[in-house]
Design an enzyme around this catalytic site. Structure first.
Site, PDB file in Angstrom:
ATOM      1  N   THR A 226       0.812  -1.245   0.132  1.00 50.96           N
ATOM      2  CA  THR A 226      -0.049   0.090   0.089  1.00 50.96           C
ATOM      3  C   THR A 226       0.903   1.240   0.015  1.00 50.96           C
ATOM      4  O   THR A 226       2.189   1.037   0.317  1.00 50.96           O
ATOM      5  CB  THR A 226      -0.830  -0.041   1.173  1.00 50.96           C
ATOM      6  OG1 THR A 226      -1.648   1.200   1.300  1.00 50.96           O
ATOM      7  CG2 THR A 226      -0.279   0.309   2.508  1.00 50.96           C
TER       8      THR A 226
ATOM      9  N   GLU B 129      -4.800  -2.950   4.032  1.00 48.74           N
ATOM     10  CA  GLU B 129      -4.601  -3.394   5.428  1.00 48.74           C
ATOM     11  C   GLU B 129      -5.648  -4.389   5.658  1.00 48.74           C
ATOM     12  O   GLU B 129      -5.556  -5.032   7.074  1.00 48.74           O
ATOM     13  CB  GLU B 129      -4.294  -2.159   6.446  1.00 48.74           C
ATOM     14  CG  GLU B 129      -3.085  -1.596   5.901  1.00 48.74           C
ATOM     15  CD  GLU B 129      -3.243  -0.189   5.084  1.00 48.74           C
ATOM     16  OE1 GLU B 129      -3.977  -0.465   4.224  1.00 48.74           O
ATOM     17  OE2 GLU B 129      -2.336   0.487   5.093  1.00 48.74           O
TER      18      GLU B 129
ATOM     19  N   LYS C 253      -6.788   9.490  -4.856  1.00 45.36           N
ATOM     20  CA  LYS C 253      -6.927   8.165  -5.430  1.00 45.36           C
ATOM     21  C   LYS C 253      -7.796   8.543  -6.736  1.00 45.36           C
ATOM     22  O   LYS C 253      -8.886   8.647  -6.809  1.00 45.36           O
ATOM     23  CB  LYS C 253      -8.127   7.483  -4.492  1.00 45.36           C
ATOM     24  CG  LYS C 253      -7.516   5.999  -4.425  1.00 45.36           C
ATOM     25  CD  LYS C 253      -8.376   5.317  -3.414  1.00 45.36           C
ATOM     26  CE  LYS C 253      -7.925   3.989  -3.570  1.00 45.36           C
ATOM     27  NZ  LYS C 253      -8.869   2.962  -2.766  1.00 45.36           N
TER      28      LYS C 253
ATOM     29  N   TRP D  36      -3.426   4.939  -6.433  1.00 45.17           N
ATOM     30  CA  TRP D  36      -3.007   6.061  -5.348  1.00 45.17           C
ATOM     31  C   TRP D  36      -2.135   6.843  -6.474  1.00 45.17           C
ATOM     32  O   TRP D  36      -1.321   6.637  -7.115  1.00 45.17           O
ATOM     33  CB  TRP D  36      -2.183   5.549  -4.524  1.00 45.17           C
ATOM     34  CG  TRP D  36      -2.613   4.659  -3.363  1.00 45.17           C
ATOM     35  CD1 TRP D  36      -2.375   3.150  -3.309  1.00 45.17           C
ATOM     36  CD2 TRP D  36      -3.466   4.899  -2.257  1.00 45.17           C
ATOM     37  NE1 TRP D  36      -3.088   2.944  -2.261  1.00 45.17           N
ATOM     38  CE2 TRP D  36      -3.736   3.852  -1.656  1.00 45.17           C
ATOM     39  CE3 TRP D  36      -3.898   6.226  -2.039  1.00 45.17           C
ATOM     40  CZ2 TRP D  36      -4.483   3.629  -0.540  1.00 45.17           C
ATOM     41  CZ3 TRP D  36      -4.801   6.258  -0.817  1.00 45.17           C
ATOM     42  CH2 TRP D  36      -5.116   5.065  -0.074  1.00 45.17           C
TER      43      TRP D  36
HETATM   44  P1  AMP Z   1      -6.660   0.843  -0.677  1.00 43.96           P
HETATM   45  O1  AMP Z   1      -5.632   0.542   0.479  1.00 43.96           O
HETATM   46  O2  AMP Z   1      -5.806   1.129  -2.186  1.00 43.96           O
HETATM   47  O3  AMP Z   1      -7.687  -0.193  -1.058  1.00 43.96           O
HETATM   48  O4  AMP Z   1      -7.417   2.352   0.094  1.00 43.96           O
HETATM   49  C1  AMP Z   1      -7.946   2.079   0.861  1.00 43.96           C
HETATM   50  C2  AMP Z   1      -8.985   3.522   1.073  1.00 43.96           C
HETATM   51  O5  AMP Z   1      -9.635   3.871   0.036  1.00 43.96           O
HETATM   52  C3  AMP Z   1      -9.648   3.752   2.379  1.00 43.96           C
HETATM   53  O6  AMP Z   1      -8.865   3.835   3.528  1.00 43.96           O
HETATM   54  C4  AMP Z   1     -10.704   4.712   2.180  1.00 43.96           C
HETATM   55  O7  AMP Z   1     -10.019   5.974   2.387  1.00 43.96           O
HETATM   56  C5  AMP Z   1     -10.694   4.629   0.444  1.00 43.96           C
HETATM   57  N1  AMP Z   1     -11.814   3.917   0.356  1.00 43.96           N
HETATM   58  C6  AMP Z   1     -12.122   2.518  -0.049  1.00 43.96           C
HETATM   59  N2  AMP Z   1     -13.393   2.019  -0.249  1.00 43.96           N
HETATM   60  C7  AMP Z   1     -14.014   3.458  -0.040  1.00 43.96           C
HETATM   61  C8  AMP Z   1     -15.191   3.450  -0.201  1.00 43.96           C
HETATM   62  N3  AMP Z   1     -16.421   2.767  -0.409  1.00 43.96           N
HETATM   63  N4  AMP Z   1     -15.985   4.910   0.023  1.00 43.96           N
HETATM   64  C9  AMP Z   1     -14.998   5.805   0.271  1.00 43.96           C
HETATM   65  N5  AMP Z   1     -13.734   5.444   0.442  1.00 43.96           N
HETATM   66  C10 AMP Z   1     -13.076   4.271   0.389  1.00 43.96           C
END
Ligand code: AMP
Length: 540
Positions: free
Chosen positions: A185, A330, A438, A443
């Site tokens: 990540t 995570e 995002k 990212w």
């Molecule tokens: P990742 O580790 O790339 O999956 O990113 C995780 C982050 O994406 C989370 O901590 C949130 O900030 C954002 N995220 C994931 N799912 C959602 C969702 N359904 N709505 C809003 N933010 C989200």
């Protein structure tokens, strides 16, 4: 008194054994990276996974060794998921969209021994090779290709390699607490961090994630995971699919709307999963093509916030149920999914959609709480906002290679999200305390963008924020403070990014301001900047 039931380890190998044995002929359809469609089955995937495991052993790969992939969603990638982990090695999925420095950092940090790659990534890997200190075997995921063999000295070819493996090789010896896969990540500051999943965490995530109020895949489904297999084990779907034995349709590199519409219609897909940007592309392509996606029953959307009208559009125009989910690398990633409760059945469709716009309720196996800056636990009243913390069977405890745990002293992982939770347990993500951008599910590091801008002689300070964007959900916008008397232009500064980050990470806009707002701890108050400039790409 000890219970008297069998103790069987929860292993990834057991999933593919089940699928291969009881769903032998269920199709696995794969769009090849080079074009064309490959048709396989759970039985054939199981055989190849065993062959691969045995061939890797013969190459000298050991228990726990990291075997990386740089690949799209395809049949060989699925075999690697199961063959590598089934044998007690670690399947390390790498995101090919990252900048070369990050790819190098990640592969070296993980100490990858093997690197599997789709042939299309060969030119990039040839350039990376001198910097990859640990990789002993490069394996192109396909048949022998003389041109490829000349490009990368000593390269192996997947199809030839598995021919040397034993199709009866057993997956029996793995301890459920050992690592099965690894995914990095990206943080707002510093280098990417690895999350090392175990067989046990993966199996519990598989079982709990597929409950009726979870992803709820059945054997009769045809599932199209558009979420790339290099993201968080593709939301658990490869494992869940093996556990239930459904038909899988792997889209390869074609994640654009037109390709997806064709696949959905030709393969009669019933369920698909991906980030909001994918569904915006799909909706546009459906409109153009006139297809009604007649087979499609449900889509699962997560990874970033849901655009407001998406539920209604899918429901009213295509009779498709949209299920919103929240999670992170995570958290394996499934944390919450949004399904309604019995007492919501009397609500109107629009009232139901309002509830379903939120991120949903926690699955059994994870617990959520909200805390404030002082560490007080906040009420679940639907209004109070706090830092979202999570704990559970498939939540990270320590990042890969880090000396200490990443959890609070009482065992919770701080998500970096700011949220509220209501009395029924429905989570709403209100903001992110971390500032990363995002874009279309990928990212973009604000720190990287800022460092580039402040290295320009005319700029004294800069902040990158995530601005809302209709297509990509979020795009980078820079707020920049110019040196006195400087006369640089937005155009010149955007050109300054050329070659320093991948093209898709170049900011959409640079706004000059007199000074950045600084908070009590000396940090730039990005939430204030987001309040003022967060909609600038939509309103303009
Ligand atoms: P990742 O580790 O790339 O999956 O990113 C995780 C982050 O994406 C989370 O901590 C949130 O900030 C954002 N995220 C994931 N799912 C959602 C969702 N359904 N709505 C809003 N933010 C989200």
């Amino acid at each position: 008194m000890i219970g008297q039931m069998m103790q069987m380890p929860l292993t990834v190998g057991s999933l593919i054994e089940h699928a291969a044995r009881f769903h032998t002929n269920t199709p696995i359809v794969s769009v090849e990276t080079a074009g064309g469609i490959d048709r396989s089955s759970w039985g054939a995937i199981g055989l190849n996974a065993r062959r691969l495991a045995s061939a890797l052993r013969q190459l000298g790969v050991n228990d726990g060794d990291r075997c990386a992939t740089i690949a799209w969603n395809n049949r060989r990638h699925l075999e690697i998921y199961f063959g590598v982990a089934g044998e007690g090695m670690v399947c390390h999925t790498i995101n090919p969209r990252l900048a070369p420095e990050q790819l190098i950092f990640i592969a070296n940090d993980a100490q990858d021994q093997v690197l599997f790659l789709d042939q299309t990534f060969l030119p990039a890997v040839v350039k990376l090779r001198p910097h990859l200190s640990s990789v002993k075997h490069f394996i192109v995921m396909g048949a022998r290709d003389d041109e490829a063999a000349q490009m990368l000295d000593g390269v192996l070819f997947y199809d030839e390699l598995i021919e040397t493996g034993n199709p009866d090789h057993p997956f029996t010896h793995v301890d459920e607490n050992t690592a099965s896969s690894l995914c990095y990540t990206s943080g707002t500051t510093g280098d990417p961090k690895g999350v090392l999943y175990s067989h046990r965490s993966t199996l519990l995530h598989t079982l709990a994630g597929n409950q009726p109020d979870g992803i709820a895949i059945a054997a009769k489904d045809t599932v199209l995971p558009v979420v790339p297999m290099f993201h968080v084990n593709a939301w658990g779907v490869p494992y869940i699919a093996a556990a239930v034995g459904c038909k899988l349709v792997l889209p390869g590199p074609g994640m654009d709307g037109d390709s997806l519409v064709k696949l959905i219609d030709s393969e009669a897909v019933t369920l698909s999963l991906g980030v909001p940007t994918i569904w915006l592309g799909l909706l546009a392509a459906l409109k153009n093509s006139g297809s009604k996606a007649a087979s499609l029953q449900r889509t699962i959307v997560g990874g970033s916030a849901l655009p407001p009208s998406m539920i209604a559009t899918f429901r009213d125009e295509y009779d498709v149920e949209l299920i919103h989910a929240w999670g992170m690398t995570e958290t394996s990633p499934l944390g919450t999914l949004n399904q309604l409760l019995q007492h919501h059945s009397d609500l109107t469709a629009d009232e139901q959609a309002t509830i379903r716009n939120g991120q949903g309720r926690p699955l059994f196996g994870v617990d959520l709480r909200l805390i404030n800056e002082a560490g007080d636990i906040l009420p679940h009243d639907g209004k109070t906002q706090g830092d979202l913390q999570i704990k559970g069977h498939w939540i990270v405890e320590r990042y890969f290679g880090m000396p200490s745990d990443t959890v609070t002293s009482d065992g919770w992982f701080d998500t970096g999200d700011v949220a509220s939770i209501d009395t029924d347990g429905y989570l709403i993500i209100r903001d992110r305390s971390k500032d990363i951008i995002k874009s279309g599910g990928e990212w973009i590091s604000t720190v990287t963008l800022e460092n580039i801008l402040v290295s320009h002689p005319d700029i004294t300070n800069a902040a990158a924020i995530a601005a809302r964007h209709e297509k990509w959900d979020e795009r980078p916008v820079m707020l920049a403070v110019q040196r006195e008397g400087a006369t640089t232009t937005e155009e010149a500064l955007l050109a300054f990014y050329d070659g320093k980050v991948p093209k898709w990470q170049v900011p959409d806009k640079i706004v000059f301001i007199d000074e950045l707002p600084i908070g009590g701890t000396g940090k730039v108050q990005k939430n204030k900047l987001r309040e003022v400039y967060g909609d600038i790409l939509i309103t303009e």
